[in-house]
Design a protein around this motif. Structure first.
Motif, mmCIF file in Angstrom:
data_model
loop_
_atom_site.group_PDB
_atom_site.id
_atom_site.type_symbol
_atom_site.label_atom_id
_atom_site.label_comp_id
_atom_site.label_asym_id
_atom_site.label_seq_id
_atom_site.Cartn_x
_atom_site.Cartn_y
_atom_site.Cartn_z
ATOM 1 N N ASP A 1 0.899 -1.187 0.010
ATOM 2 C CA ASP A 1 -0.031 -0.007 0.220
ATOM 3 C C ASP A 1 0.859 1.186 0.094
ATOM 4 N N PHE A 2 0.604 2.287 -0.855
ATOM 5 C CA PHE A 2 1.287 3.551 -0.970
ATOM 6 C C PHE A 2 0.503 4.749 -0.744
ATOM 7 N N LEU B 1 3.760 -2.555 -6.648
ATOM 8 C CA LEU B 1 5.049 -3.605 -6.022
ATOM 9 C C LEU B 1 5.935 -3.138 -5.427
ATOM 10 N N ALA B 2 6.407 -1.950 -5.745
ATOM 11 C CA ALA B 2 7.639 -1.376 -5.037
ATOM 12 C C ALA B 2 7.616 0.303 -5.553
ATOM 13 N N THR B 3 9.052 1.056 -5.122
ATOM 14 C CA THR B 3 9.139 2.404 -5.525
ATOM 15 C C THR B 3 10.404 1.930 -6.638
ATOM 16 N N ASN B 4 10.445 3.070 -7.321
ATOM 17 C CA ASN B 4 11.660 3.359 -8.364
ATOM 18 C C ASN B 4 11.632 4.920 -8.532
ATOM 19 N N PRO B 5 12.804 5.569 -8.355
ATOM 20 C CA PRO B 5 12.843 6.778 -8.608
ATOM 21 C C PRO B 5 12.936 7.206 -10.132
ATOM 22 N N ARG B 6 13.129 6.215 -10.925
ATOM 23 C CA ARG B 6 13.226 6.501 -12.251
ATOM 24 C C ARG B 6 11.809 6.580 -13.035
ATOM 25 N N LYS B 7 11.626 7.727 -13.784
ATOM 26 C CA LYS B 7 10.303 7.766 -14.485
ATOM 27 C C LYS B 7 10.500 7.009 -15.687
ATOM 28 N N SER B 8 9.297 6.666 -16.142
ATOM 29 C CA SER B 8 8.802 5.910 -17.312
ATOM 30 C C SER B 8 9.159 6.970 -18.655
ATOM 31 N N GLN B 9 9.020 6.343 -19.563
ATOM 32 C CA GLN B 9 9.174 7.027 -21.006
ATOM 33 C C GLN B 9 7.687 7.340 -21.456
ATOM 34 N N ARG B 10 7.621 8.234 -22.209
ATOM 35 C CA ARG B 10 6.167 8.602 -22.893
ATOM 36 C C ARG B 10 6.316 8.455 -24.285
ATOM 37 N N ARG B 11 5.892 7.291 -24.814
ATOM 38 C CA ARG B 11 5.594 7.188 -26.222
ATOM 39 C C ARG B 11 4.386 7.036 -26.794
ATOM 40 N N GLY B 12 3.172 7.111 -25.964
ATOM 41 C CA GLY B 12 1.928 6.963 -26.349
ATOM 42 C C GLY B 12 1.559 5.551 -26.579
ATOM 43 N N GLU B 13 2.494 4.696 -26.213
ATOM 44 C CA GLU B 13 2.117 3.178 -26.307
ATOM 45 C C GLU B 13 1.338 2.628 -25.147
ATOM 46 N N GLY B 14 0.321 1.846 -25.314
ATOM 47 C CA GLY B 14 -0.531 1.068 -24.572
ATOM 48 C C GLY B 14 -1.928 0.744 -25.096
ATOM 49 N N GLN B 15 -2.471 0.054 -24.189
ATOM 50 C CA GLN B 15 -3.796 -0.446 -24.613
ATOM 51 C C GLN B 15 -4.955 -0.026 -23.402
ATOM 52 N N ARG B 16 -6.028 0.178 -23.546
ATOM 53 C CA ARG B 16 -7.067 0.443 -22.594
ATOM 54 C C ARG B 16 -8.389 -0.424 -22.952
ATOM 55 N N SER C 1 6.616 8.470 -3.345
ATOM 56 C CA SER C 1 5.818 7.615 -2.472
ATOM 57 C C SER C 1 5.562 8.394 -1.078
ATOM 58 N N ALA C 2 6.269 9.378 -0.494
ATOM 59 C CA ALA C 2 5.871 9.914 0.704
ATOM 60 C C ALA C 2 4.837 10.994 0.191
ATOM 61 N N GLU C 3 4.871 11.699 -0.853
ATOM 62 C CA GLU C 3 3.709 12.554 -1.198
ATOM 63 C C GLU C 3 2.378 11.994 -1.443
ATOM 64 N N ILE C 4 2.554 10.663 -2.248
ATOM 65 C CA ILE C 4 1.535 9.872 -2.568
ATOM 66 C C ILE C 4 0.731 9.503 -1.147
ATOM 67 N N ALA C 5 1.421 8.924 -0.164
ATOM 68 C CA ALA C 5 0.719 8.436 0.949
ATOM 69 C C ALA C 5 0.095 9.656 1.813
ATOM 70 N N GLU C 6 0.207 10.930 1.298
ATOM 71 C CA GLU C 6 -0.595 11.791 1.892
ATOM 72 C C GLU C 6 -1.904 12.232 1.268
ATOM 73 N N MET C 7 -2.097 11.466 0.000
ATOM 74 C CA MET C 7 -3.168 11.897 -0.840
ATOM 75 C C MET C 7 -4.420 10.780 -0.488
ATOM 76 N N ALA D 1 9.222 3.865 -12.640
ATOM 77 C CA ALA D 1 7.762 4.214 -12.143
ATOM 78 C C ALA D 1 6.806 4.333 -12.981
ATOM 79 N N MET D 2 5.688 4.151 -12.822
ATOM 80 C CA MET D 2 4.444 4.441 -13.529
ATOM 81 C C MET D 2 3.499 5.467 -13.407
ATOM 82 N N LEU D 3 3.723 5.725 -11.765
ATOM 83 C CA LEU D 3 2.995 6.628 -11.410
ATOM 84 C C LEU D 3 4.000 7.307 -10.119
ATOM 85 N N GLY D 4 3.552 8.971 -10.349
ATOM 86 C CA GLY D 4 4.075 9.670 -9.502
ATOM 87 C C GLY D 4 3.264 10.677 -8.780
ATOM 88 N N ASP D 5 3.886 11.725 -8.230
ATOM 89 C CA ASP D 5 2.940 12.424 -7.228
ATOM 90 C C ASP D 5 2.099 13.372 -8.122
#
Length: 160
Positions: A25-26, A112-127, A99-105, A72-76
């Motif tokens: 839980d974050f 699964l975990a935390t990672n300080p590296r941000k993801s790329q934004r290439r517009g790829e994915g499915q919904r 994660s500290a900021e998200i914990a206050e929201m 990371a796929m989600l940040g503050d």
């Protein structure tokens, strides 16, 4: 939120799908539930960002990020957008950062975990396609229930 996953399981048993206990839980809310919206993406959070910028109406975004621990796929900032738009939570088969900021929201976040590296934004994915991880199939429109004890998925709402 007036439910407990243990009680829901006792009442509805095998009609529920039970996630393997791999998530932490974050968010500032541990107990959350709602209709599912799915996103499938790998090390590209474009669809996560755009989906959480839409009105959430109490829904839960379920993200199959392939279980990647490399970024990371989600940040503050995206989490704050989710709160502003009325999302109940995010279940992320991947990592978060800030994660500290998200914990206050006031947002449920399981990942699964935390990672300080941000993801790329290439517009790829499915919904809105069925995704499977943690031993469970998630489909848009199904209901998810999360608390301290775990994650349950049902084909319809169990709460009146």
């Amino acid at each position: 939120m007036d439910f407990k996953t243990a009680d829901l399981y006792d009442s509805h048993g095998e009609s529920l799908r039970v996630c393997e206990p791999i998530f932490r839980d974050f968010g500032g809310r541990v107990r959350f539930c709602g209709p599912i919206v799915t996103v499938k993406c790998f090390e590209d959070n474009s669809f996560v960002k755009s989906t959480l910028a839409e009105p959430g109406e109490g829904r839960v975004l379920v993200v199959d990020a392939g279980g990647s621990l490399r970024c990371a796929m989600l940040g503050d900032l995206i989490a704050a957008s989710a709160v502003e738009q009325g999302w109940a939570g995010v279940i992320l088969f991947g990592c978060v950062r800030d994660s500290a900021e998200i914990a206050e929201m006031p947002l449920g976040v399981k990942a699964l975990a935390t990672n300080p590296r941000k993801s790329q934004r290439r517009g790829e994915g499915q919904r809105d396609i069925p995704v499977t991880f943690a031993g469970v199939r998630f489909a848009s429109g199904d209901q998810v229930y999360c608390d301290e004890d775990g994650i349950l998925v049902a084909e319809q709402s169990l709460l009146g």
